[in-house]
Design an enzyme around this catalytic site. Structure first.
Site, PDB file in Angstrom:
ATOM      1  N   GLY A 286      41.746   1.747 -26.774  1.00  0.00           N
ATOM      2  CA  GLY A 286      41.385   1.397 -28.191  1.00  0.00           C
ATOM      3  C   GLY A 286      39.932   1.007 -28.487  1.00  0.00           C
TER       4      GLY A 286
ATOM      5  N   ASP B 248      39.367  -2.848 -34.469  1.00  0.00           N
ATOM      6  CA  ASP B 248      38.024  -2.420 -34.792  1.00  0.00           C
ATOM      7  C   ASP B 248      37.283  -1.713 -33.611  1.00  0.00           C
ATOM      8  OD1 ASP B 248      37.538  -4.423 -33.045  1.00  0.00           O
ATOM      9  OD2 ASP B 248      36.354  -5.629 -34.741  1.00  0.00           O
ATOM     10  N   GLY B 249      37.840  -1.670 -32.466  1.00  0.00           N
ATOM     11  CA  GLY B 249      37.026  -0.868 -31.348  1.00  0.00           C
ATOM     12  C   GLY B 249      36.156  -1.684 -30.698  1.00  0.00           C
TER      13      GLY B 249
ATOM     14  N   ARG C 261      46.305   3.306 -14.254  1.00  0.00           N
ATOM     15  CA  ARG C 261      47.492   2.342 -14.439  1.00  0.00           C
ATOM     16  C   ARG C 261      48.914   2.675 -14.219  1.00  0.00           C
ATOM     17  NH1 ARG C 261      44.180  -0.593 -18.619  1.00  0.00           N
ATOM     18  NH2 ARG C 261      42.313   0.303 -18.821  1.00  0.00           N
TER      19      ARG C 261
ATOM     20  N   ASP D 261      50.400  -1.798 -18.583  1.00  0.00           N
ATOM     21  CA  ASP D 261      49.070  -1.213 -18.818  1.00  0.00           C
ATOM     22  C   ASP D 261      47.875  -2.040 -17.967  1.00  0.00           C
ATOM     23  OD1 ASP D 261      49.727  -2.723 -20.999  1.00  0.00           O
ATOM     24  OD2 ASP D 261      47.757  -2.601 -21.594  1.00  0.00           O
TER      25      ASP D 261
END
Ligand code: AMP
Ligand code: MG
Length: 490
Positions: free
Chosen positions: A97, A130-131, A188, A257
């Site tokens: 993300g 928001d990355g 993962r 993850d």
């Protein structure tokens, strides 16, 4: 399309981007979002050397352009990886993300390194995020991952942190930053969980073949490669968790993850090292039920491995019941194997050679004493190695004195000598760890523009098993009773 370096590449980058050849559903092709005014905060010269990269003729400006993602190395092929995962027990679709895999660098000595930018802008997997990443948490990942590496614990590493010159909004406005993370891969448990729910039923097999080719090619021709992979990942995770327990490390977010197939520690969020020994220690502010507490880490690892096993079922046997039975058999070895690994590790921490029927009591008695007396975990072993540590009044306590007598009697067994014990203990008991209050202290200074305290600490953490001039400055446990918390707002 981001710009790539066009001049002849003297740095030594050599990319072989195998992940981009996987099925399209497994990643999205996109580059990092360029940043306003990149400035290098820290660069890991030792690691770049290990990767056989040479930045000696690269200006600071070019270094900043490269490690912010504004100017990509030639041969890179940037993607965001798709994955899923159980977060605090709940299944979710995830993915990078706020990260971009730049590519796979092959060093001149033929080692493969995944290069990833963390905090590099929005991707199709950003959900409401928001990355971006803030400077503090990226420097935190840098110092803790390097500390783990120097402790001899498998981990992803940190090559650089670059300030973006942009503000990121968290509870307050913070300085933005991009971390360059280096890993043997970013595969993962959650990536396997993603392939099993993929529309294309071949994705699981394709990805499975890819993974063993990349990490464990020796099992390719075994009778049942899927079972072999499960066995290997189980072993790797047992060793990893044993290492974490050895140094009092609490990962904080052991979601599926955040568990790698390579056995490297990944995703340093609300993690921390324990000061006073308390098996229930939790650091993450959102972990209300203690799911990821210090002492739960082995059972959570097992739980995650069950999720991994589930995603391998179709590859184990066409007969589902038989496949489940075979996978369960592997998972059921976890408890005993972990116990053995943990006892071996505790034996080393106490310098014990051979086995004795009372060893289990000796070990448990010490841990119980530490717990009841809120003794510092790291420093207790330092004290047993005759290290001069402050705050050692606690070791005059009668309970401890009589435990120590028993321990000293036990040390004499199995042809042991003081030198042998001490050597063994020194190889596994760090003198210095990345203590929370010290980490926070140096991050505060770094946020205000002074990197010196951060670099001094990093230097001491380079050799955690050796006494150095400045070691004692970092051996104080936290003095306040206030519970330390790290936050997920990273
Ligand atoms: P983590 O807690 O770091 O394992 O992250 C869990 C998921 O949240 C991953 O899919 C991350 O990429 C995503 N994520 C974390 N922070 C952000 C952010 N600021 N913007 C977008 N996605 C994020
Ligand atoms: Mg993660």
């Amino acid at each position: 399309m981001n710009k790539q370096h066009s001049h002849i590449d003297k740095v030594g980058w050599q990319f072989d981007n195998t992940y981009t050849k996987l099925p399209d559903s497994m990643f999205s092709k996109l580059g990092p979002t360029p940043v306003k005014a990149p400035k290098v905060v820290i660069f890991n010269h030792a690691l770049s050397k290990e990767m056989r990269l040479d930045f000696s003729n690269t200006s600071n400006e070019d270094l900043a352009l490269t490690f912010s993602g504004n100017l990509l190395p030639k041969g890179s092929n940037t993607i965001a990886q798709a994955y899923a995962g159980h977060q605090f027990g709940h299944f979710t679709m995830l993915g990078d993300g706020r990260a971009i895999v730049v590519g796979e660098h092959i060093s001149k000595n033929n080692k493969r390194f995944d290069i990833q930018f963390k905090g590099s802008g929005k991707t199709p997997y950003s959900r409401n995020g928001d990355g971006r990443a803030a400077l503090g948490p990226m420097l935190r990942e840098y110092i803790i991952s390097e500390a783990m590496h120097n402790l001899g614990i498998p981990t992803t590493r940190s090559l650089a942190v670059v300030k973006t010159g942009e503000t990121v909004m968290r509870e307050t406005p913070l300085q933005g930053a991009v971390l360059t993370r280096v890993a043997s891969s970013h595969i993962r448990v959650g990536t396997f969980q993603f392939t099993i729910i993929s529309k294309d039923k071949n994705d699981l097999k394709t990805f499975f073949d890819y993974t063993i080719e990349r990490h464990y090619p020796h099992i390719k021709n075994s009778k049942n490669p899927a079972i072999e992979l499960l066995k290997i990942v189980t072993e790797k995770q047992i060793l990893l968790i044993t290492d974490w327990m050895r140094v009092g490390f609490i990962h904080g977010v052991m979601n599926t993850d955040n568990m790698t197939i390579s056995g490297e520690t990944i995703d340093y969020g609300p993690c921390a090292f324990m000061d006073a020994y308390d098996p229930e220690t939790v650091f993450s502010s959102i972990d209300h039920h203690g799911r990821y507490a210090y002492f739960n880490q082995p059972s959570i690892a097992r739980w995650n491995l069950e999720r991994f096993a589930e995603s391998l079922i179709p590859l184990i046997d066409d007969n589902k019941d038989k496949a489940i039975e075979m996978a369960t058999e592997v998972i059921n070895t976890f408890a005993e194997k972990y116990k053995k690994s943990w006892f071996e590790m505790m034996h080393k921490k106490l310098g014990l050679l051979g086995d004795n029927s009372k060893d289990e009591y000796l070990i448990i008695d010490l841990l119980s004493w530490m717990h009841q007396n809120k003794a510092d975990y790291t420093n207790t072993f330092c004290f047993l190695m005759n290290e001069n540590i402050q705050e050692n009044k606690i070791y005059q306590n009668q309970g401890f004195v009589s435990w120590k007598q028993q321990w000293q009697e036990r040390l004499k067994l199995h042809n042991n000598s003081q030198e042998k014990s001490l050597k063994l203990m020194r190889s596994v008991n760090p003198l210095v760890i990345a203590r929370n209050h010290k980490v926070e202290e140096v991050l505060k200074e770094a946020n205000n523009g002074d990197l010196n305290p951060f670099n001094d600490f990093l230097k001491v953490l380079e050799k955690p098993y050796e006494k150095q001039t400045k070691t004692s400055n970092y051996q104080f446990p936290v003095l306040s009773e206030k519970k330390y918390q790290t936050f997920c707002g990273t």
